[in-house]
Design a protein around this motif. Structure first.
Motif, PDB file in Angstrom:
ATOM      1  N   LYS A   4       0.864  -1.175   0.000  1.00 21.60           N
ATOM      2  CA  LYS A   4       0.000   0.000   0.000  1.00 21.60           C
ATOM      3  C   LYS A   4       0.905   1.231   0.000  1.00 21.60           C
ATOM      4  CE  LYS A   4      -3.915   1.714   2.661  1.00 21.60           C
ATOM      5  NZ  LYS A   4      -4.736   1.444   3.836  1.00 21.60           N
ATOM      6  N   LYS A   5       0.809   2.054  -1.058  1.00 23.60           N
ATOM      7  CA  LYS A   5       1.714   3.183  -1.210  1.00 23.60           C
ATOM      8  C   LYS A   5       1.198   4.463  -0.562  1.00 23.60           C
ATOM      9  CE  LYS A   5       3.879   1.499  -5.404  1.00 23.60           C
ATOM     10  NZ  LYS A   5       4.206   1.791  -6.804  1.00 23.60           N
ATOM     11  N   PHE A   6      -0.112   4.571  -0.359  1.00 24.38           N
ATOM     12  CA  PHE A   6      -0.677   5.765   0.263  1.00 24.38           C
ATOM     13  C   PHE A   6      -2.048   5.449   0.841  1.00 24.38           C
ATOM     14  CE2 PHE A   6      -2.414   5.873  -3.990  1.00 24.38           C
ATOM     15  CZ  PHE A   6      -3.678   6.433  -3.855  1.00 24.38           C
ATOM     16  N   GLN A  27       8.828   2.452   5.248  1.00 31.86           N
ATOM     17  CA  GLN A  27       8.348   3.067   4.019  1.00 31.86           C
ATOM     18  C   GLN A  27       7.751   4.437   4.333  1.00 31.86           C
ATOM     19  OE1 GLN A  27       5.309   0.080   2.972  1.00 31.86           O
ATOM     20  NE2 GLN A  27       3.837   1.750   2.927  1.00 31.86           N
ATOM     21  N   THR A 104      -4.338   9.073  -7.579  1.00 31.88           N
ATOM     22  CA  THR A 104      -3.602   7.814  -7.517  1.00 31.88           C
ATOM     23  C   THR A 104      -2.259   7.926  -8.225  1.00 31.88           C
ATOM     24  OG1 THR A 104      -5.631   6.523  -7.330  1.00 31.88           O
ATOM     25  CG2 THR A 104      -3.665   5.344  -8.082  1.00 31.88           C
ATOM     26  N   LEU A 105      -2.243   8.428  -9.430  1.00 30.61           N
ATOM     27  CA  LEU A 105      -0.996   8.573 -10.170  1.00 30.61           C
ATOM     28  C   LEU A 105      -0.038   9.523  -9.453  1.00 30.61           C
ATOM     29  CD1 LEU A 105       0.692   7.907 -12.648  1.00 30.61           C
ATOM     30  CD2 LEU A 105      -0.435   9.810 -13.821  1.00 30.61           C
ATOM     31  N   CYS A 107       0.158  10.232  -6.193  1.00 31.06           N
ATOM     32  CA  CYS A 107       0.696   9.594  -4.982  1.00 31.06           C
ATOM     33  C   CYS A 107       1.667   8.473  -5.324  1.00 31.06           C
ATOM     34  CB  CYS A 107      -0.437   9.076  -4.106  1.00 31.06           C
ATOM     35  SG  CYS A 107      -1.405  10.388  -3.324  1.00 31.06           S
ATOM     36  N   GLU A 108       1.382   7.705  -6.357  1.00 30.66           N
ATOM     37  CA  GLU A 108       2.303   6.648  -6.757  1.00 30.66           C
ATOM     38  C   GLU A 108       3.623   7.231  -7.259  1.00 30.66           C
ATOM     39  OE1 GLU A 108       0.144   4.104  -9.428  1.00 30.66           O
ATOM     40  OE2 GLU A 108      -0.912   3.128  -7.779  1.00 30.66           O
ATOM     41  N   ASN A 109       3.560   8.316  -8.013  1.00 31.90           N
ATOM     42  CA  ASN A 109       4.787   8.979  -8.465  1.00 31.90           C
ATOM     43  C   ASN A 109       5.586   9.517  -7.278  1.00 31.90           C
ATOM     44  OD1 ASN A 109       4.445   8.499 -11.204  1.00 31.90           O
ATOM     45  ND2 ASN A 109       3.330  10.390 -11.534  1.00 31.90           N
ATOM     46  N   TYR A 111       5.559   8.363  -4.218  1.00 33.14           N
ATOM     47  CA  TYR A 111       6.148   7.196  -3.548  1.00 33.14           C
ATOM     48  C   TYR A 111       7.395   6.724  -4.303  1.00 33.14           C
ATOM     49  CZ  TYR A 111       6.733   2.566  -1.556  1.00 33.14           C
ATOM     50  OH  TYR A 111       7.266   1.473  -0.950  1.00 33.14           O
ATOM     51  N   ASP A 112       7.286   6.587  -5.608  1.00 32.45           N
ATOM     52  CA  ASP A 112       8.399   6.108  -6.424  1.00 32.45           C
ATOM     53  C   ASP A 112       9.608   7.041  -6.304  1.00 32.45           C
ATOM     54  OD1 ASP A 112       6.855   3.942  -7.165  1.00 32.45           O
ATOM     55  OD2 ASP A 112       6.337   4.774  -9.125  1.00 32.45           O
ATOM     56  N   GLN A 115      11.503   6.404  -3.201  1.00 25.87           N
ATOM     57  CA  GLN A 115      12.278   5.162  -3.225  1.00 25.87           C
ATOM     58  C   GLN A 115      13.544   5.297  -4.074  1.00 25.87           C
ATOM     59  OE1 GLN A 115      11.239   2.479  -1.096  1.00 25.87           O
ATOM     60  NE2 GLN A 115      10.282   4.410  -0.540  1.00 25.87           N
TER      61      GLN A 115
END
Length: 119
Positions: A4-6, A27, A104-105, A107-109, A111-112, A115
């Motif tokens: 779960k990224k966010f 994380q 979603t995009l 928050c995923e960006n 997160y990436d 990392q």
């Protein structure tokens, strides 16, 4: 179970539970809360749950992600009513004004980036 990224639109105890999960898994804690006045999201990334910080390059990449979102909002003439500001730091960054369809995009960006650009 997928990572779960966010977390978004949750109750306070759910944010607290997810924060603890992030600490246990080393994380970032990324949360999104809707602004009831305009329907867009305030997104925050907190790296205090990790054993790392964003590098200077990482901070620049996050800033670029935020600037790209501002450019999108300007192109749609949404900037005045939706964008409320942003801040980028090595441990805590936030952006106020993400449209729901882009959440979603975004928050995923975010997160990436955390990392790929940490010390």
């Amino acid at each position: 179970m997928a990572l779960k990224k966010f977390i978004a639109d949750s109750k306070m105890f759910e944010y607290g539970k997810y924060y603890k999960e992030c600490q246990q898994n080393n994380q970032p804690f990324i949360k999104a809360r809707i602004n009831p006045s305009n329907g867009n999201y305030y997104v925050q990334i907190d790296l205090m749950t990790c054993h790392y910080n964003l590098t200077l390059e990482g901070q620049n990449q996050v800033k670029q992600l935020f600037e790209n979102e501002i450019t999108f909002l300007k192109s749609k003439a949404y900037l005045k009513s939706f964008f409320k500001g942003y801040n980028v730091d090595k441990e805590l960054s936030w952006f106020d004004g993400v449209m729901p369809v882009r959440l979603t995009l975004f928050c995923e960006n975010l997160y990436d980036l955390s990392q790929n650009y940490h010390d």
